[in-house]
Design an enzyme around this catalytic site. Structure first.
Site, mmCIF file in Angstrom:
data_model
loop_
_atom_site.group_PDB
_atom_site.id
_atom_site.type_symbol
_atom_site.label_atom_id
_atom_site.label_comp_id
_atom_site.label_asym_id
_atom_site.label_seq_id
_atom_site.Cartn_x
_atom_site.Cartn_y
_atom_site.Cartn_z
ATOM 1 C CB THR A 90 32.859 20.506 34.852
ATOM 2 O OG1 THR A 90 32.497 21.844 34.478
ATOM 3 C CG2 THR A 90 31.804 19.938 35.769
ATOM 4 C CB THR A 125 29.644 24.204 32.154
ATOM 5 O OG1 THR A 125 29.327 25.490 32.687
ATOM 6 C CG2 THR A 125 29.428 24.218 30.651
ATOM 7 C CE LYS A 211 27.888 28.131 30.763
ATOM 8 N NZ LYS A 211 27.848 29.536 31.171
ATOM 9 N NE ARG A 218 32.561 36.820 25.910
ATOM 10 C CZ ARG A 218 32.606 38.063 25.476
ATOM 11 N NH1 ARG A 218 31.838 38.442 24.479
ATOM 12 N NH2 ARG A 218 33.421 38.942 26.015
ATOM 13 C CB CYS A 265 33.607 29.331 31.433
ATOM 14 S SG CYS A 265 33.023 29.045 33.112
ATOM 15 C CE LYS A 268 34.931 24.439 32.224
ATOM 16 N NZ LYS A 268 33.590 23.998 32.574
ATOM 17 N NE ARG A 334 38.822 29.317 38.025
ATOM 18 C CZ ARG A 334 37.581 29.017 38.371
ATOM 19 N NH1 ARG A 334 37.252 27.777 38.643
ATOM 20 N NH2 ARG A 334 36.681 29.963 38.448
HETATM 21 N N1 LIG Z 1 33.411 30.751 37.249
HETATM 22 C C1 LIG Z 1 32.465 31.175 36.437
HETATM 23 O O1 LIG Z 1 32.373 32.351 36.141
HETATM 24 C C2 LIG Z 1 31.443 30.208 35.864
HETATM 25 C C3 LIG Z 1 30.405 30.719 35.078
HETATM 26 C C4 LIG Z 1 29.457 29.859 34.552
HETATM 27 C C5 LIG Z 1 29.566 28.485 34.785
HETATM 28 N N2 LIG Z 1 30.599 28.014 35.530
HETATM 29 C C6 LIG Z 1 30.655 26.569 35.756
HETATM 30 O O2 LIG Z 1 30.288 26.316 37.101
HETATM 31 C C7 LIG Z 1 31.067 25.243 37.645
HETATM 32 C C8 LIG Z 1 31.808 25.714 38.864
HETATM 33 O O3 LIG Z 1 32.721 26.713 38.516
HETATM 34 P P1 LIG Z 1 33.449 27.610 39.598
HETATM 35 O O4 LIG Z 1 34.125 28.694 38.870
HETATM 36 O O5 LIG Z 1 32.504 27.977 40.697
HETATM 37 O O6 LIG Z 1 34.513 26.564 40.165
HETATM 38 P P2 LIG Z 1 35.435 26.757 41.471
HETATM 39 O O7 LIG Z 1 36.662 25.987 41.208
HETATM 40 O O8 LIG Z 1 35.539 28.210 41.839
HETATM 41 O O9 LIG Z 1 34.596 26.062 42.608
HETATM 42 C C9 LIG Z 1 34.335 24.691 42.621
HETATM 43 C C10 LIG Z 1 34.309 24.220 44.064
HETATM 44 O O10 LIG Z 1 33.865 22.861 44.069
HETATM 45 C C11 LIG Z 1 34.606 22.153 45.058
HETATM 46 N N3 LIG Z 1 34.543 20.725 44.733
HETATM 47 C C12 LIG Z 1 35.186 20.045 43.756
HETATM 48 N N4 LIG Z 1 34.838 18.764 43.758
HETATM 49 C C13 LIG Z 1 33.939 18.608 44.774
HETATM 50 C C14 LIG Z 1 33.216 17.510 45.269
HETATM 51 N N5 LIG Z 1 33.325 16.305 44.730
HETATM 52 N N6 LIG Z 1 32.398 17.721 46.312
HETATM 53 C C15 LIG Z 1 32.272 18.940 46.884
HETATM 54 N N7 LIG Z 1 32.934 20.028 46.444
HETATM 55 C C16 LIG Z 1 33.762 19.858 45.399
HETATM 56 C C17 LIG Z 1 35.997 22.743 44.949
HETATM 57 O O11 LIG Z 1 36.732 22.502 46.134
HETATM 58 C C18 LIG Z 1 35.682 24.229 44.737
HETATM 59 O O12 LIG Z 1 35.613 24.948 45.954
HETATM 60 C C19 LIG Z 1 31.947 24.765 36.496
HETATM 61 O O13 LIG Z 1 31.319 23.725 35.818
HETATM 62 C C20 LIG Z 1 32.038 25.982 35.596
HETATM 63 O O14 LIG Z 1 32.298 25.622 34.257
HETATM 64 C C21 LIG Z 1 31.524 28.836 36.090
#
Ligand SMILES: NC(=O)c1ccc[n+]([C@@H]2O[C@H](COP(=O)([O-])OP(=O)(O)OC[C@H]3O[C@@H](n4cnc5c(N)ncnc54)[C@H](O)[C@@H]3O)[C@@H](O)[C@H]2O)c1
Length: 443
Positions: A90, A125, A211, A218, A265, A268, A334
């Site tokens: 997101t 998120t 969230k 932080r 995160c 953003k 990222r």
């Molecule tokens: N990375 C972290 O440590 C972390 C921690 C807490 C929260 N988050 C939140 O979790 C969410 C995911 O983060 P992430 O780091 O796993 O992202 P990421 O980019 O690693 O993974 C996201 C995946 O979703 C897929 N995707 C995108 N649009 C899609 C769709 N329409 N249909 C199906 N698949 C789709 C992408 O191809 C990708 O593989 C975000 O909102 C992020 O803010 C991430």
């Protein structure tokens, strides 16, 4: 109720550990990702990213081997699923507003295919207001079902971080915001199978605020530490000693300053909170973001000062940037603070980047070999605290490098030891340049 049949949409840092743990605990899991290569890699039981993730590669491979996890690229795979988790990225748009296009696409795909009685859990998120304003509305429109009658909705934001994905997922408390009590109960029954942390029930908007606020909090704390670091540098004090002494006061927890804040995160989520809460006119959170965004440019100012101290022009310098990812011992690039630093140093005679977990950044191929990166360099800029660097001694730096000079963005070295060893040294939060006035080796 019979055991839920699960789908996890978005196979990234958040979705993969969730799939693996659910499958390990006996759920029948389908992972869905629109990127075919990613779907196939995970479906073959392999991780699509590098970095130290204790236990994850093994758990994923086991889940696939036992036939409990398969993957797909189409949302038709949601048709027989009773619980659908959404873990898509997101991001922000260029104006730092939420770019919900991926979330909306995922929710549209789910809405078109989910059956009556489905539970949809958003782990991504989101800006406060998104769950009812976008997610519930889109699901209702696409499915023709009514919230809390035909389907139920939960926001259970994720608390993982790269390097600790499985650990955090298994052990950290989670907030479960539900569209009603039944939604919370069903989601809690699933989460309690895979995690040991406590589950805290609440409503949708509270979960959204929690969230984004926990990450904004932080970010503001880090910005405060960075501001104290900038003040300390100007006044000739060491910010890390200042921090140590501040924290001798009860109820103080000053954070560590550093070369910048990255990842998907922290840079953003504060903006998501600002967007959701824009009617309240937030002022502190954007100011903190500006401080943290400025830190890589402060590192570049320190680089200019060091180059002038050693009397080497950038165009004549061999510069080694140590660390490309945003966080130590991960391959997650990222919003990495190393990106603007590397982009701004392209005029160097030779620009080297060391990183064991990434192959390329800003068009520069990295090297995984610390000694190769430092050998003959005039200046080393430490941007990340990769574990390889903890083994480096000032004596080794002096021996390996040509000039030798260091800008330390992560408080990796002692200023006293560096200067005693004959290394020109400064860094974020450090006293002004500590020069040993060592003569440069022949260029
Ligand atoms: N990375 C972290 O440590 C972390 C921690 C807490 C929260 N988050 C939140 O979790 C969410 C995911 O983060 P992430 O780091 O796993 O992202 P990421 O980019 O690693 O993974 C996201 C995946 O979703 C897929 N995707 C995108 N649009 C899609 C769709 N329409 N249909 C199906 N698949 C789709 C992408 O191809 C990708 O593989 C975000 O909102 C992020 O803010 C991430």
């Amino acid at each position: 109720m019979a055991q839920e049949k699960v789908a996890v949409v978005g196979l990234g840092y958040v979705g993969i550990p969730l799939c693996a743990l659910l499958a390990d605990k006996g759920f029948d899991v389908v992972g869905i990702d629109i990127v075919r290569e990613r779907s196939e890699t995970v479906g073959a039981g392999r991780l699509p990213f590098k970095g130290e993730e204790p236990g994850l590669a093994e758990l994923l491979a086991k889940a696939v081997k036992r036939g409990r996890l398969r993957t797909a690229t189409s949302f038709e795979a949601c048709r027989d699923r009773t619980a659908i988790f959404v873990c898509v990225d997101t991001p922000l748009d260029a104006d730092k507003r939420p770019d919900n296009s991926k979330l909306e696409a995922a929710v549209r795909g789910i809405g078109k295919n989910m059956g009556k009685g489905a539970l949809v859990v958003i782990e991504s998120t989101v800006a406060p207001g998104t769950m009812t304003g976008i997610v519930a509305r889109t699901l209702e429109q696409e499915s023709g079902l009514e919230l809390n009658k035909g389907f139920r909705l939960v926001h259970c934001p994720e608390r993982v971080m790269p390097g600790r994905l499985l650990y955090n997922l298994r052990n950290y408390d989670r907030v479960i915001g539900g569209s009603d009590a039944v939604a919370v109960k069903r989601a809690s029954a699933i989460y309690s199978r895979i995690m040991k942390g406590k589950l805290h029930p609440t409503d949708l908007v509270t979960a959204e605020i929690v969230k984004t606020a926990e990450n904004a909090y932080r970010d503001v704390q880090i910005a405060f530490a960075n501001e104290v670091a900038l003040i300390s540098e100007k006044l000739g004090a060491d910010a890390f000693e200042v921090r140590r002494l501040v924290n001798t006061t009860p109820f103080r927890d000053m954070h560590m300053p550093g070369a910048g804040v990255g990842g998907h995160c922290l840079p953003k989520d504060p903006w998501l909170l600002v967007h959701g809460g824009r009617d309240a006119g937030p002022r502190l959170i954007p100011a903190a973001r500006a401080v943290n965004d400025s830190m890589p440019f402060h590192v570049l100012d320190l680089v200019s000062e060091v180059l002038s101290e050693i009397d080497v022009r950038l165009e004549d310098a061999v510069v080694a940037v140590m660390g490309a990812s945003f966080l130590q011992d991960t391959g997650d690039i990222r919003n990495s603070p190393s990106i603007p630093v590397i982009a701004s140093l392209s005029a160097a005679k030779e620009l080297r980047v060391h990183d064991p977990y990434l192959e390329e950044i800003e068009g520069v191929r990295t090297t995984p070999d610390v000694k190769k990166a430092l050998s003959g360099a005039d200046l080393a800029i430490f941007m990340v605290a990769h574990k390889d660097y903890s083994k480096l001694t000032p004596g080794q730096l002096k021996k390996l490098m040509r000039t030798p000079a260091v800008v330390d963005g992560r408080n990796l070295f002692s200023a006293d030891k560096m200067t005693r060893a004959g290394v020109v040294y400064t860094g974020v939060g450090k006293r002004a340049i500590l020069s040993c006035k060592a003569p440069a080796k022949a260029r």
